[in-house]
Design a protein around this motif. Structure first.
Motif, mmCIF file in Angstrom:
data_model
loop_
_atom_site.group_PDB
_atom_site.id
_atom_site.type_symbol
_atom_site.label_atom_id
_atom_site.label_comp_id
_atom_site.label_asym_id
_atom_site.label_seq_id
_atom_site.Cartn_x
_atom_site.Cartn_y
_atom_site.Cartn_z
ATOM 1 N N VAL A 92 0.992 -1.643 -0.384
ATOM 2 C CA VAL A 92 -0.251 -0.413 -0.190
ATOM 3 C C VAL A 92 1.030 1.327 -0.275
ATOM 4 O O VAL A 92 1.475 1.077 0.513
ATOM 5 C CB VAL A 92 -0.799 0.113 1.457
ATOM 6 C CG1 VAL A 92 -1.824 -1.284 1.386
ATOM 7 C CG2 VAL A 92 0.374 -0.141 2.653
ATOM 8 N N ASN A 93 0.437 2.580 -0.506
ATOM 9 C CA ASN A 93 0.477 3.682 -0.180
ATOM 10 C C ASN A 93 0.998 3.323 1.074
ATOM 11 O O ASN A 93 0.261 3.672 2.795
ATOM 12 C CB ASN A 93 -0.531 4.750 -0.632
ATOM 13 C CG ASN A 93 -0.390 4.501 -1.902
ATOM 14 O OD1 ASN A 93 -1.310 4.814 -2.418
ATOM 15 N ND2 ASN A 93 0.579 4.467 -2.841
ATOM 16 N N ALA A 94 2.748 4.558 1.707
ATOM 17 C CA ALA A 94 2.742 4.575 2.734
ATOM 18 C C ALA A 94 1.594 5.802 3.634
ATOM 19 O O ALA A 94 2.061 5.147 4.946
ATOM 20 C CB ALA A 94 4.388 4.967 2.746
ATOM 21 N N SER A 95 1.039 6.202 2.761
ATOM 22 C CA SER A 95 0.184 7.561 3.803
ATOM 23 C C SER A 95 -0.298 7.058 3.936
ATOM 24 O O SER A 95 -0.771 6.956 5.435
ATOM 25 C CB SER A 95 -0.080 8.980 2.794
ATOM 26 O OG SER A 95 -0.840 7.621 2.089
ATOM 27 N N VAL A 96 -0.849 5.701 3.735
ATOM 28 C CA VAL A 96 -2.201 4.937 4.619
ATOM 29 C C VAL A 96 -1.744 4.329 5.487
ATOM 30 O O VAL A 96 -2.551 4.181 6.798
ATOM 31 C CB VAL A 96 -2.508 3.600 3.209
ATOM 32 C CG1 VAL A 96 -4.108 2.865 4.031
ATOM 33 C CG2 VAL A 96 -3.194 4.934 2.222
ATOM 34 N N ILE A 97 -0.016 4.121 5.112
ATOM 35 C CA ILE A 97 0.522 2.893 7.185
ATOM 36 C C ILE A 97 0.518 3.804 8.009
ATOM 37 O O ILE A 97 -0.651 3.442 9.186
ATOM 38 C CB ILE A 97 1.231 2.419 6.467
ATOM 39 C CG1 ILE A 97 1.066 1.544 5.563
ATOM 40 C CG2 ILE A 97 1.768 1.839 7.932
ATOM 41 C CD1 ILE A 97 2.445 0.960 4.996
ATOM 42 N N VAL A 98 0.608 5.591 7.558
ATOM 43 C CA VAL A 98 0.600 5.999 9.287
ATOM 44 C C VAL A 98 -0.626 6.409 9.279
ATOM 45 O O VAL A 98 -1.018 6.580 10.265
ATOM 46 C CB VAL A 98 0.880 7.622 8.000
ATOM 47 C CG1 VAL A 98 1.013 8.609 8.991
ATOM 48 C CG2 VAL A 98 3.078 7.155 7.524
ATOM 49 N N SER A 223 4.763 0.542 -0.378
ATOM 50 C CA SER A 223 5.571 -0.181 1.040
ATOM 51 C C SER A 223 4.768 -1.286 1.095
ATOM 52 O O SER A 223 2.942 -1.496 1.038
ATOM 53 C CB SER A 223 5.362 0.980 2.029
ATOM 54 O OG SER A 223 6.568 1.438 1.869
ATOM 55 N N MET A 224 5.249 -3.060 1.717
ATOM 56 C CA MET A 224 5.177 -3.838 2.672
ATOM 57 C C MET A 224 4.245 -3.576 3.485
ATOM 58 O O MET A 224 5.414 -3.622 4.457
ATOM 59 C CB MET A 224 5.431 -5.231 1.784
ATOM 60 C CG MET A 224 4.757 -6.532 2.268
ATOM 61 S SD MET A 224 6.232 -7.477 2.138
ATOM 62 C CE MET A 224 6.254 -8.190 -0.040
ATOM 63 N N SER A 225 3.006 -3.852 4.027
ATOM 64 C CA SER A 225 2.902 -4.123 5.406
ATOM 65 C C SER A 225 2.471 -5.394 6.495
ATOM 66 O O SER A 225 1.813 -5.817 5.456
ATOM 67 C CB SER A 225 2.103 -2.551 5.484
ATOM 68 O OG SER A 225 0.677 -2.792 5.557
ATOM 69 N N THR A 226 1.582 -5.386 7.175
ATOM 70 C CA THR A 226 1.714 -6.517 7.928
ATOM 71 C C THR A 226 1.558 -5.810 9.844
ATOM 72 O O THR A 226 0.707 -4.652 10.319
ATOM 73 C CB THR A 226 2.409 -7.534 8.229
ATOM 74 O OG1 THR A 226 1.746 -8.846 8.661
ATOM 75 C CG2 THR A 226 3.635 -7.393 9.100
ATOM 76 N N MET A 227 0.420 -6.562 10.016
ATOM 77 C CA MET A 227 -0.146 -5.992 11.540
ATOM 78 C C MET A 227 0.597 -6.561 12.450
ATOM 79 O O MET A 227 1.545 -7.570 12.252
ATOM 80 C CB MET A 227 -1.894 -6.720 11.952
ATOM 81 C CG MET A 227 -2.714 -6.682 10.542
ATOM 82 S SD MET A 227 -3.098 -5.191 10.563
ATOM 83 C CE MET A 227 -3.905 -4.907 12.254
ATOM 84 N N GLN A 228 1.221 -5.641 13.919
ATOM 85 C CA GLN A 228 1.996 -6.659 14.570
ATOM 86 C C GLN A 228 1.511 -8.158 14.683
ATOM 87 O O GLN A 228 2.783 -8.680 15.461
ATOM 88 C CB GLN A 228 1.542 -5.251 15.918
ATOM 89 C CG GLN A 228 2.105 -5.818 16.699
ATOM 90 C CD GLN A 228 4.491 -5.502 16.403
ATOM 91 O OE1 GLN A 228 4.417 -4.917 16.120
ATOM 92 N NE2 GLN A 228 4.848 -6.717 16.802
ATOM 93 N N ALA A 229 0.500 -8.560 15.296
ATOM 94 C CA ALA A 229 -0.109 -9.379 15.627
ATOM 95 C C ALA A 229 0.275 -10.871 14.398
ATOM 96 O O ALA A 229 1.595 -11.827 15.474
ATOM 97 C CB ALA A 229 -1.437 -9.873 15.595
ATOM 98 N N THR A 230 0.664 -10.557 13.067
ATOM 99 C CA THR A 230 1.093 -11.195 12.457
ATOM 100 C C THR A 230 2.313 -11.404 13.206
ATOM 101 O O THR A 230 3.523 -11.937 12.755
ATOM 102 C CB THR A 230 1.370 -11.021 11.679
ATOM 103 O OG1 THR A 230 -0.468 -10.996 10.400
ATOM 104 C CG2 THR A 230 1.850 -12.412 9.893
ATOM 105 N N ILE A 231 3.377 -10.523 13.109
ATOM 106 C CA ILE A 231 4.974 -10.269 13.926
ATOM 107 C C ILE A 231 5.144 -11.032 14.348
ATOM 108 O O ILE A 231 6.365 -12.098 14.977
ATOM 109 C CB ILE A 231 5.833 -8.700 13.315
ATOM 110 C CG1 ILE A 231 5.256 -7.896 12.558
ATOM 111 C CG2 ILE A 231 6.748 -8.128 14.307
ATOM 112 C CD1 ILE A 231 6.226 -5.942 12.728
ATOM 113 N N ASP A 232 4.369 -10.580 15.631
ATOM 114 C CA ASP A 232 4.486 -11.782 16.976
ATOM 115 C C ASP A 232 4.704 -13.590 16.506
ATOM 116 O O ASP A 232 4.701 -13.823 17.662
ATOM 117 C CB ASP A 232 3.601 -11.538 18.535
ATOM 118 C CG ASP A 232 3.540 -9.606 18.851
ATOM 119 O OD1 ASP A 232 5.073 -9.026 18.035
ATOM 120 O OD2 ASP A 232 2.806 -9.207 18.625
ATOM 121 N N LYS A 233 3.382 -13.545 15.942
ATOM 122 C CA LYS A 233 3.166 -14.458 15.729
ATOM 123 C C LYS A 233 4.333 -15.507 14.987
ATOM 124 O O LYS A 233 4.627 -17.087 15.377
ATOM 125 C CB LYS A 233 1.586 -15.286 15.028
ATOM 126 C CG LYS A 233 1.415 -16.282 15.119
ATOM 127 C CD LYS A 233 0.341 -16.411 14.263
ATOM 128 C CE LYS A 233 -0.489 -17.809 13.726
ATOM 129 N NZ LYS A 233 -2.163 -17.851 13.079
#
Length: 365
Positions: A92-98, A223-233
């Motif tokens: 997604v666009n970085a602005s949408v992550i922000v 940018s590629m993004s994910t949720m913090q829960a995915t990182i933790d898991k």
């Protein structure tokens, strides 16, 4: 008796060694883990080599993952799909992550930066619009009214004395023929789109002048993004997804024409129609090059040493821009939005760049 025991012991040890030697082979045969990546676009054309090539060349499969690419519309829709659990990652666009973090308090994390802001207002090259001030009273076509480039345009307009709310109108046109026909017919006097999309308008025969803010390419974007829960898991999966995209980027930059050939072979429905082979090749190479230029600039913007690397300072500049543009009403440190896996980008870049480049040059398409 002792000899028989020794023989049995040796036999048992040999069997154990054989079993251990076979274990990695067995592990490699286990089913691939399914992963879904929502992409902020409607069509996965040749302009997304960092994603499509990672799948086509088996880079994600080599890591143990069966990745499904899901074109879902604008970046906002991609984030929504990920938040809803319909995808593990979103491009997604970085602005949408922000915005997701600051406005909606969603733990969306940046996994890797791919490109930079490469948007522009494309106008008739021979028309009367020569500067951004000439847009006063005009109508612009945009992909959607939620598209990421609008915030940059609004800031650009304000810096040149125009009021975005009163001095021009925007209409959503999507991709493909509608924006081209809208500019040709005079329904709109400009098109606000990203570089790869603008290249397709040029392919359709439009002669365009491009207006953009001088600072736009200094901000991170796709940018590629994910949720913090995915990182933790599953941190290993996050590393693998970024590594596959990094390898694909290196391959595409090493041999753009091979990347184009591979895309046509695996995504035949996206091959341009209505033209001879040479013209179709020219069109898609033009489209793809726009994305490759953005990928190269993204690499340089974030240090020029590690593919996908995220420089928090670049995101801090983006956040400051978004506050000034009234896209968000408060700031927050960019570091909190970035994947926090130790030595993450070193792990992502743990592959043989020269081998990837050699493979690209050999081009087994």
């Amino acid at each position: 008796m002792e000899n028989r025991r020794s023989t049995r012991l040796v036999g048992w040890i040999c069997a154990a060694v054989v079993a251990l030697a076979a274990a990695p082979s067995f592990a490699q045969q286990k089913p691939l883990q399914k992963v879904r990546l929502a992409v902020g676009t409607t069509v996965l054309n040749v302009g997304y080599p960092m994603l499509t090539l990672a799948k086509t060349l088996g880079y994600w499969k080599d890591e143990g993952y069966d990745v499904e690419l899901l074109p879902v519309g604008a970046s906002l829709q991609a984030i929504q799909q990920m938040v809803a659990g319909n995808a593990e990652f979103a491009e997604v666009n970085a602005s949408v992550i922000v915005q997701s973090n600051v406005k909606n308090d969603l733990p969306v994390r940046v996994v890797m930066v791919n490109g930079v802001i490469d948007w522009a207002v494309a106008v008739d090259a021979e028309g009367p619009i020569k500067t951004i001030k000439d847009l006063k009273g005009k109508t612009l076509g945009v992909f959607s009214l939620a598209t990421g480039g609008i915030a940059y345009l609004n800031s650009y307009l304000r810096a040149n004395g125009l009021d975005p709310a009163r001095d021009l109108e925007m209409v959503p046109l999507g991709l493909g023929a509608p924006p081209v026909e809208a500019l040709r017919s005079g329904k709109v006097q400009g098109l606000l789109y990203w570089a790869a999309a603008v290249s397709t308008f040029e392919n359709a025969g439009l002669k365009l002048r491009k207006l953009a803010g001088e600072d736009w390419r200094s901000y991170p974007d796709y940018s590629m993004s994910t949720m913090q829960a995915t990182i933790d898991k599953d941190p290993a999966m996050v590393v693998a997804m970024a590594r596959g995209a990094a390898k694909a980027t290196v391959f595409a930059l090493a041999n753009p024409d091979c990347a184009r050939k591979l895309h046509w072979a695996h995504y035949p429905s996206t091959k341009p129609t209505g033209a001879d082979e040479a013209t179709a090749i020219k069109w898609d190479m033009n489209n793809q090059q726009a994305q490759l230029d953005s990928l190269s600039d993204g690499y340089k913007l974030n240090g020029g040493k590690l593919w996908g690397n995220i420089d928090p300072a670049a995101f801090d500049r983006l956040i400051a821009f978004m506050v000034a543009a009234k896209q968000i009403d408060k700031t927050m440190p960019a570091k909190g939005m970035v994947v926090g896996i130790p030595d993450f980008f070193t792990k992502v870049n743990a592959f043989d760049v020269k081998a990837i480049e050699s493979s690209a040059k050999a081009c087994k398409a």
